[in-house]
Design a protein around this motif. Structure first.
Motif, mmCIF file in Angstrom:
data_model
loop_
_atom_site.group_PDB
_atom_site.id
_atom_site.type_symbol
_atom_site.label_atom_id
_atom_site.label_comp_id
_atom_site.label_asym_id
_atom_site.label_seq_id
_atom_site.Cartn_x
_atom_site.Cartn_y
_atom_site.Cartn_z
ATOM 1 N N VAL A 1 -22.333 26.111 -12.307
ATOM 2 C CA VAL A 1 -23.316 25.992 -13.398
ATOM 3 C C VAL A 1 -23.718 24.527 -13.575
ATOM 4 N N ARG A 2 -22.744 23.625 -13.462
ATOM 5 C CA ARG A 2 -23.080 22.194 -13.580
ATOM 6 C C ARG A 2 -24.024 21.772 -12.465
ATOM 7 N N ALA A 3 -23.787 22.277 -11.262
ATOM 8 C CA ALA A 3 -24.635 21.889 -10.127
ATOM 9 C C ALA A 3 -26.060 22.410 -10.296
ATOM 10 N N LEU A 4 -26.198 23.575 -10.922
ATOM 11 C CA LEU A 4 -27.535 24.159 -11.096
ATOM 12 C C LEU A 4 -28.299 23.504 -12.245
ATOM 13 N N SER A 5 -27.577 22.826 -13.137
ATOM 14 C CA SER A 5 -28.196 22.258 -14.342
ATOM 15 C C SER A 5 -28.677 20.832 -14.090
ATOM 16 N N VAL A 6 -29.674 20.424 -14.867
ATOM 17 C CA VAL A 6 -30.175 19.051 -14.761
ATOM 18 C C VAL A 6 -29.847 18.337 -16.079
ATOM 19 N N ASP A 7 -29.003 17.309 -16.014
ATOM 20 C CA ASP A 7 -28.554 16.591 -17.206
ATOM 21 C C ASP A 7 -28.063 17.555 -18.294
ATOM 22 N N GLY A 8 -27.311 18.568 -17.875
ATOM 23 C CA GLY A 8 -26.720 19.521 -18.824
ATOM 24 C C GLY A 8 -27.659 20.623 -19.272
ATOM 25 N N THR A 9 -28.936 20.541 -18.861
ATOM 26 C CA THR A 9 -29.880 21.618 -19.225
ATOM 27 C C THR A 9 -29.836 22.700 -18.155
ATOM 28 N N PRO A 10 -29.484 23.941 -18.539
ATOM 29 C CA PRO A 10 -29.369 24.993 -17.520
ATOM 30 C C PRO A 10 -30.723 25.392 -16.973
ATOM 31 N N LEU B 1 -32.501 26.189 5.184
ATOM 32 C CA LEU B 1 -32.463 25.123 4.166
ATOM 33 C C LEU B 1 -33.880 24.696 3.786
ATOM 34 N N ALA B 2 -34.770 24.595 4.781
ATOM 35 C CA ALA B 2 -36.152 24.191 4.484
ATOM 36 C C ALA B 2 -36.816 25.209 3.556
ATOM 37 N N ALA B 3 -36.575 26.509 3.811
ATOM 38 C CA ALA B 3 -37.164 27.548 2.946
ATOM 39 C C ALA B 3 -36.609 27.440 1.523
ATOM 40 N N CYS B 4 -35.322 27.133 1.400
ATOM 41 C CA CYS B 4 -34.704 26.991 0.066
ATOM 42 C C CYS B 4 -35.303 25.795 -0.666
ATOM 43 N N LEU B 5 -35.421 24.658 0.035
ATOM 44 C CA LEU B 5 -35.927 23.442 -0.613
ATOM 45 C C LEU B 5 -37.415 23.549 -0.930
ATOM 46 N N ALA B 6 -38.131 24.416 -0.206
ATOM 47 C CA ALA B 6 -39.541 24.636 -0.539
ATOM 48 C C ALA B 6 -39.659 25.523 -1.775
ATOM 49 N N ALA B 7 -38.639 26.377 -2.003
ATOM 50 C CA ALA B 7 -38.690 27.334 -3.122
ATOM 51 C C ALA B 7 -38.240 26.723 -4.434
ATOM 52 N N ALA B 8 -37.463 25.629 -4.365
ATOM 53 C CA ALA B 8 -36.958 24.985 -5.589
ATOM 54 C C ALA B 8 -36.535 23.548 -5.259
ATOM 55 N N PRO B 9 -36.626 22.640 -6.228
ATOM 56 C CA PRO B 9 -36.254 21.251 -5.933
ATOM 57 C C PRO B 9 -34.747 21.052 -5.790
ATOM 58 N N ARG B 10 -33.975 22.030 -6.237
ATOM 59 C CA ARG B 10 -32.517 21.910 -6.302
ATOM 60 C C ARG B 10 -31.895 23.112 -5.609
ATOM 61 N N VAL B 11 -31.003 22.856 -4.661
ATOM 62 C CA VAL B 11 -30.334 23.943 -3.940
ATOM 63 C C VAL B 11 -28.828 23.723 -4.054
ATOM 64 N N VAL B 12 -28.119 24.764 -4.475
ATOM 65 C CA VAL B 12 -26.661 24.653 -4.602
ATOM 66 C C VAL B 12 -26.028 25.624 -3.623
ATOM 67 N N MET B 13 -25.190 25.087 -2.754
ATOM 68 C CA MET B 13 -24.574 25.922 -1.716
ATOM 69 C C MET B 13 -23.063 25.929 -1.871
ATOM 70 N N LEU C 1 -24.648 20.056 -3.798
ATOM 71 C CA LEU C 1 -25.956 19.965 -4.456
ATOM 72 C C LEU C 1 -26.903 19.282 -3.481
ATOM 73 N N LEU C 2 -27.961 20.003 -3.128
ATOM 74 C CA LEU C 2 -28.941 19.494 -2.160
ATOM 75 C C LEU C 2 -30.287 19.360 -2.859
ATOM 76 N N GLU C 3 -30.948 18.250 -2.621
ATOM 77 C CA GLU C 3 -32.242 18.037 -3.278
ATOM 78 C C GLU C 3 -33.280 17.625 -2.241
ATOM 79 N N ARG C 4 -34.561 17.815 -2.623
ATOM 80 C CA ARG C 4 -35.633 17.529 -1.653
ATOM 81 C C ARG C 4 -35.532 16.085 -1.168
ATOM 82 N N ALA C 5 -35.392 15.178 -2.123
ATOM 83 C CA ALA C 5 -35.161 13.783 -1.748
ATOM 84 C C ALA C 5 -33.700 13.521 -2.011
ATOM 85 N N GLY C 6 -32.957 13.172 -0.966
ATOM 86 C CA GLY C 6 -31.495 13.139 -1.077
ATOM 87 C C GLY C 6 -30.890 11.799 -1.415
#
Ligand SMILES: C[S@@+](CC[C@H](N)C(=O)[O-])C[C@H]1O[C@@H](n2cnc3c(N)ncnc32)[C@H](O)[C@@H]1O
Length: 226
Positions: A56-65, A175-187, A216-221
């Motif tokens: 849940v922490r990995a999916l959240s941005v600055d504590g916002t789910p 991975l490319a399909a995941c990063l195109a679908a959302a800016p944040r990917v948690v594996m 936690l994977l992001e478009r810009a790493g």
């Protein structure tokens, strides 16, 4: 047709290894000994752990789910139910194995009817995530947990899941399909799993769970560990 003989005997007669059973109230997959189905699992424990769980922490941005999440490896919906319950997110889940998709398609509405509100927020989709992700609305996050090379859990029915699940590892197209679908990917990965070269540029954090890690994977790493 009413079944008068044991499932084991039916399987032996037909030469089938597994049966998909449509019961009056639920559906399950069995080898005549164990069975797998979609159920609440650890939902109550996850509710108690709440926002402090590393997934849940990995999916959240600055504590916002996240408000919307795609689970690109839905399986038996345990991770999706966890996230939908704790974050309240609207979710889509892709599953390429037909029997596992059927378990999700029948099991989620049943759980919702039994009062599990999280189940009603998850829409299961049948097919390969790489083809389905581009058809979905842009989400806040994608999560995925490809099958581990080494079986990690000995939960009842786990061997059955391994028999019908598709075992393809993450590759650069997925991975490319995941990063195109959302800016944040948690594996979800095995503890201290080696990081493939195509993942490294996107890895911004490694969060440690009790027995697994979450990348936690992001478009810009970047790179980091917590
Ligand atoms: C480890 S299981 C996921 C377990 C799931 N997170 C849960 O909580 O029950 C991995 C699942 O991903 C599915 N899978 C593998 N490759 C896939 C793909 N390309 N697209 C969609 N699902 C895939 C497998 O069939 C399997 O059910």
């Amino acid at each position: 047709m009413l079944r008068r003989r044991s499932m084991r005997a039916h399987l032996t007669d037909t030469g089938a290894a597994l049966a998909y059973v449509v019961g009056r109230e639920r559906e399950w997959l069995t080898d005549g000994v164990g069975r797998v189905a979609v159920h609440v699992g650890l939902l109550h424990a996850h509710r108690a752990t709440g926002a402090s769980h590393p997934l849940v922490r990995a999916l959240s941005v600055d504590g916002t789910p996240p408000g919307t999440v795609i689970d690109a490896t839905l399986g038996l919906c345990q991770d999706a139910l966890h996230v939908a319950e704790v974050t309240g997110a609207r979710m889509w889940g892709t599953e390429v194995s037909a029997p596992l998709f059927c378990l999700a398609e029948s099991g989620l509405p049943r759980l919702a009817a039994e009062g599990v509100a999280a189940a009603a927020r998850i829409t299961p989709l049948c097919g390969d995530a790489r083809q389905l992700l581009p058809t979905l609305p842009q989400a806040d996050a994608v999560m995925l947990s490809p099958m581990f090379g080494t079986p990690a859990a000995a939960a009842p029915g786990f061997e059955l899941l391994r028999e019908v699940a598709v075992h393809a590892p993450l590759d650069h197209t997925w991975l490319a399909a995941c990063l195109a679908a959302a800016p944040r990917v948690v594996m979800k990965v095995e503890r201290r799993a080696p990081v493939p070269a195509f993942v490294t540029p996107h890895l911004t954090e490694v969060l440690h769970g009790k027995s697994v890690d979450y990348w936690l994977l992001e478009r810009a790493g970047g790179a980091g560990t917590t």
